[in-house]
Write a protein that holds these residues in place. Sequence first.
Motif, mmCIF file in Angstrom:
data_model
loop_
_atom_site.group_PDB
_atom_site.id
_atom_site.type_symbol
_atom_site.label_atom_id
_atom_site.label_comp_id
_atom_site.label_asym_id
_atom_site.label_seq_id
_atom_site.Cartn_x
_atom_site.Cartn_y
_atom_site.Cartn_z
ATOM 1 N N ASP A 454 0.852 -1.193 0.000
ATOM 2 C CA ASP A 454 0.000 0.000 0.000
ATOM 3 C C ASP A 454 0.888 1.243 0.000
ATOM 4 O O ASP A 454 0.895 2.026 0.952
ATOM 5 C CB ASP A 454 -0.926 -0.007 1.221
ATOM 6 N N TYR A 455 1.631 1.432 -1.088
ATOM 7 C CA TYR A 455 2.629 2.497 -1.126
ATOM 8 C C TYR A 455 2.002 3.874 -1.341
ATOM 9 O O TYR A 455 2.129 4.766 -0.513
ATOM 10 C CB TYR A 455 3.650 2.208 -2.219
ATOM 11 N N SER A 471 -2.354 9.646 -0.050
ATOM 12 C CA SER A 471 -1.806 8.988 1.138
ATOM 13 C C SER A 471 -0.678 8.057 0.743
ATOM 14 O O SER A 471 -0.663 7.503 -0.359
ATOM 15 C CB SER A 471 -2.894 8.216 1.895
ATOM 16 N N GLY A 473 1.403 4.760 2.366
ATOM 17 C CA GLY A 473 1.455 3.782 3.440
ATOM 18 C C GLY A 473 0.124 3.481 4.080
ATOM 19 O O GLY A 473 0.074 2.818 5.116
ATOM 20 N N CYS A 474 -0.986 3.942 3.461
ATOM 21 C CA CYS A 474 -2.330 3.683 3.984
ATOM 22 C C CYS A 474 -3.106 2.794 3.009
ATOM 23 O O CYS A 474 -2.889 2.870 1.794
ATOM 24 C CB CYS A 474 -3.104 4.984 4.178
ATOM 25 N N LEU A 491 -5.210 4.912 9.030
ATOM 26 C CA LEU A 491 -3.798 5.276 8.907
ATOM 27 C C LEU A 491 -2.922 4.029 8.942
ATOM 28 O O LEU A 491 -3.158 3.117 9.721
ATOM 29 C CB LEU A 491 -3.391 6.211 10.049
ATOM 30 N N GLY A 492 -1.906 4.012 8.095
ATOM 31 C CA GLY A 492 -0.929 2.939 8.143
ATOM 32 C C GLY A 492 0.030 3.147 9.301
ATOM 33 O O GLY A 492 0.119 4.238 9.873
ATOM 34 N N SER A 495 3.060 6.137 7.829
ATOM 35 C CA SER A 495 2.227 6.685 6.757
ATOM 36 C C SER A 495 2.226 8.205 6.758
ATOM 37 O O SER A 495 2.527 8.853 7.769
ATOM 38 C CB SER A 495 0.789 6.178 6.890
ATOM 39 N N GLY A 516 3.699 -2.329 8.266
ATOM 40 C CA GLY A 516 3.122 -1.408 7.303
ATOM 41 C C GLY A 516 3.782 -1.492 5.946
ATOM 42 O O GLY A 516 4.642 -2.340 5.684
#
Length: 598
Positions: A454-455, A471, A473-474, A491-492, A495, A516
């Motif tokens: 989830d970059y 976003s 990292g989320c 939220l990651g 993130s 994460g």
Amino acid sequence: MGQESSAPARAPSHEQLTKELARKFAEKCFTPLEIFSFKDVFKSLADHEQHVQYLKEDTITRFLEIPDIIGVSPVLFHLVSHVGAFPFLQDAPAVLGAEQMVMVITIMTKRYERVLAKGAADRRKLLFRSMAIYDRKQSGLSEDQGHSEAKGLVGEEGREADEDSDSDDLALEAFDYLDYGKFFKQQDSPPLHGALVPADNLRKLIMLLLLVAPLDAQESLSLYSDRVSGAALDSLRSTAECVLAAFLDVERSPGIRFARFNTVIPSSMPFLFKGFTALFEHFLFSKHLDFHKHIDGTKNVPLPIEVAQPLLQEKASIMTLDVLSQLSFFIPGTSLFRRLRLLYSGDDDGFSMGSFETKVFNWRAPTILLVRGTRLSDDTSHKSTASESAFLSALPPKRFQSGSGDESESLTFGLYVSQPWKHTNRECFGGQDTLLFQLEPIHDIFRASTINKDYVSYTKLSASTSHAGISFGCPPSHNAQTYRRSSTIALGTISLVLDRSFEFGCFTHDYTSRGGAFQPSAVRELDFQERFEIESLEVWGCGGDEEVKYQAEHWAWEAREAEARRRINLGTGDIEADRALLEMAGLIGQNRSGGSMM
């Protein structure tokens, strides 16, 4: 008859072995022309004393054109005179004769790798030794603390005691290379336990490294003299302070120990010393060699006036020359210097996702996003604006403290992504080379995970999304329904979130949870969260003329399409005539829909 050993019967003197190693380095690591140039340069610079030729501190400073104003000359000379003692570091500081300068150039330019297999970690240890001090009073250690640290009992700062870090593998390999390994199985190198690099010395060295980062071979450092005067000098110091903050808390420690030094550099700034290569290669180019002279020697072609090519083509509020150099500490400079194009600037193009999409989405090369803002106050009595309250209410309750520093402190975060930007539906985009980072007030890097992907998420508001914005990292907002509150942003663990109006942002570093899309910091082993009001947002494209040409062609096409739409005169009351005009313009038909326009 027994076979004769190839190794000598007795150990050579330090002087003999130094001469032999310098000869080997010169033969294997330099070209004949570079050897000739070095001899000519050394001869022209050397002082003489009792038949000994050597270089002094001010001689080296003047030759390399090191600016006096940053006060780094004594620090650099201390480093060089200790590296020059290689492989006998216990003999440092060395008198910098020709053999010692061969050692310096070979090691500082990493040319030793052509004959020695040891890598960056061993050179890093050598550079630390060459910068460190061993005075217990200066190091701020009591005798009991020093004894405990030797046993590895002082937390992170004593970790090197468990790593056999006093051994100097690079020097030992040099002895093996010369077939003298059996005589030098142990090295009496200065101990690492209790040694530290003074914070002020490292600060000055970082300022120099920021200056020399873009330096090309044979390029004069004086060409960048405007970077060490007035406001530019203040900016240089400020950037160096952010980099230094990754190594220590200046209020709690007088210097940097090897464990910290050896952790921060490979994780957060692997190319920190890259600029030394071009700087010290100046010793391999003699100014007495004139390649512009004709063979018959009758005519010279005038040498062109040396002018520094701009490192940045455009000016912006976040990306400065110092920030550019700071980025080159962890992104190869070949992708940065004279290669960046400003694609989007909130200051100029407006803080909207529409402008962002228009300017960024068609760039077919890596991009760097930079966002700068001011930390929001945690004071409950602070009166928030309506937009601030709306953003904060969309975040989960704050569980972590803010990062170190004062309230209203400036924060700068960024992202490097090699894939083109696009709208995200069920999946994010980005690859394993994606980097999330912080530049201010502390330099830190958060590398991509190889499992959670989830970059990067770019989501516009729609019926299927609960939150819009950008976003890193989320999980995509389409998956937010799995979160306990659909009105809350998921939220990651590591993130960064920017709201859809580009007014506010939130960076989360949940070091404890892990798992994460981005790895936690190697510099800060703690949980913290930064909520900030965005002041500037920029996206820079990494690429050359081909990428610029493609982007320009696409923008021209979009302009023609917009003009075609503007010129079509609708609303005549004749629906069929209007439809025919739209089909002629290529806006409907061929599986296109006129939508609400009809």
